[in-house]
Enzyme design. Sequence first.
Site, PDB file in Angstrom:
ATOM      1  N   THR A   1     -12.073  -1.834   8.902  1.00 25.91           N
ATOM      2  CA  THR A   1     -13.217  -1.569   9.775  1.00 25.91           C
ATOM      3  C   THR A   1     -14.042  -0.371   9.314  1.00 25.91           C
ATOM      4  O   THR A   1     -15.045  -0.035   9.942  1.00 25.91           O
ATOM      5  CB  THR A   1     -12.737  -1.299  11.210  1.00 25.91           C
TER       6      THR A   1
ATOM      7  N   HIS B   1      -4.882   2.275  -0.431  1.00 24.88           N
ATOM      8  CA  HIS B   1      -4.443   1.246   0.510  1.00 24.88           C
ATOM      9  C   HIS B   1      -4.325  -0.107  -0.191  1.00 24.88           C
ATOM     10  O   HIS B   1      -3.356  -0.841   0.014  1.00 24.88           O
ATOM     11  CB  HIS B   1      -5.432   1.148   1.672  1.00 24.88           C
ATOM     12  N   ARG B   2      -5.309  -0.452  -1.017  1.00 23.84           N
ATOM     13  CA  ARG B   2      -5.304  -1.756  -1.686  1.00 23.84           C
ATOM     14  C   ARG B   2      -4.130  -1.877  -2.654  1.00 23.84           C
ATOM     15  O   ARG B   2      -3.492  -2.928  -2.739  1.00 23.84           O
ATOM     16  CB  ARG B   2      -6.620  -1.959  -2.429  1.00 23.84           C
TER      17      ARG B   2
ATOM     18  N   ALA C   1      -3.188  11.717  11.901  1.00 19.64           N
ATOM     19  CA  ALA C   1      -3.598  11.664  10.505  1.00 19.64           C
ATOM     20  C   ALA C   1      -2.386  11.818   9.587  1.00 19.64           C
ATOM     21  O   ALA C   1      -1.548  12.693   9.785  1.00 19.64           O
ATOM     22  CB  ALA C   1      -4.616  12.766  10.232  1.00 19.64           C
TER      23      ALA C   1
END
Length: 399
Positions: free
Chosen positions: A253, A270-271, A230
């Site tokens: 996912t 993330h984007r 992590a």
Amino acid sequence: MDVTLLGTGAPAGLPRPDCPCAACAAAQGEDARAATALLVDGALLLDLTPGAAFAAARAGHSLGGVRQVLLSHPHDGPAVEVPAGLPQPGRVPDGRELALLTGHRVRAVAMDAPGTGYAVTGPDGQRLLYLPPGGAPAGLEEPAESYDLVLADVVGRPDALAKLRAVGAAGPTTDVVAVHLGHEVPPGRELARRLAAAGARAVPDGTTLAVGGYEDVPDVPRRTLVLGGARSGKSVEAERRLASFPDVLYVATGGSRGGDTEWAARVSAHRERRPGSWRTVETCDLVPLLEDDGPPLLVDCLSLWLTDAMDAVGAWDDAEWADGGERALRDRVRELTQAVRATRRTVVAVSNEVGSGIVPATASGRRYRDELGRLNAAFADECEQVLLVVAGQALVLRD
């Protein structure tokens, strides 16, 4: 056409003066770099930097035959003295072409940042493209003729290489050499590893390149598995590996998880980190994507794919697990790994490495840990390259 790299570093050089960072401390010997400057066939100098005459002499060349000096980017430091006998440096307006008496033709390429790129065609027809630090082409015609040599800021602007690849300006036979190298990436093996993943390489100052000559550059791995704990940096490492390629399909996912604000914040982060040209699809149905032709896939991540697969076969319930659930999960994993083996796409997959921590307190938790270990091992068997990311550092397990 020959190109001698009088320097390959960032405008401030490497190491930077008075910089105490670890990368600068390690930049010694061949890893020390002067500001980037190129001498083309002894006749054309691209970027005039301090000490250019001495750098040329060390490389076995003289600047006495230089007929044109062109600058690619604004110089922020003190004025650079022009050595005696050299013509005054200048810039070519974007889109204009300059013809030299030596038979070289130089066309100015517009950038999306301050600076000018130069496309040089030699008397023998060989072609090179030189881009300034921090710059990418502002617009490219499609399809484009492939360059024999591209010299660009691959570390700082990997998307510049992606743009060139998208239109065919950088093809399978193009020699991509990273220049304007600074202290953003540790020099030596780590720099070479990152550049190899992008299909590029670095060379020491003073290197002379024969444009169009064959160079033994490592092939970009077609299938890569990136493991890590992590917040280890595994997703950043995976995204970095495809940043210099166009039209990447990001396969998420984990789904959207409506109502979970913490998850939404993760997805948003993330984007924002990914290039704008990438597309995103939210699915756990990976096999059809692997079987189809198309752009590179970035699968993030296999651990969430496994969660979905275990949900589908009832693996969390001991009775269902014993009554066909285990067999059904094995079939799903086998189908996935067979698709990875047969795929023709470039694939980078991310997965959690969970087997080294505390043993889960529940039977279902232990089952998930064990099955993820088996999935990672089976997936890794089908990959050319496997990495383990620890504290943001990528350790190569298979290469």
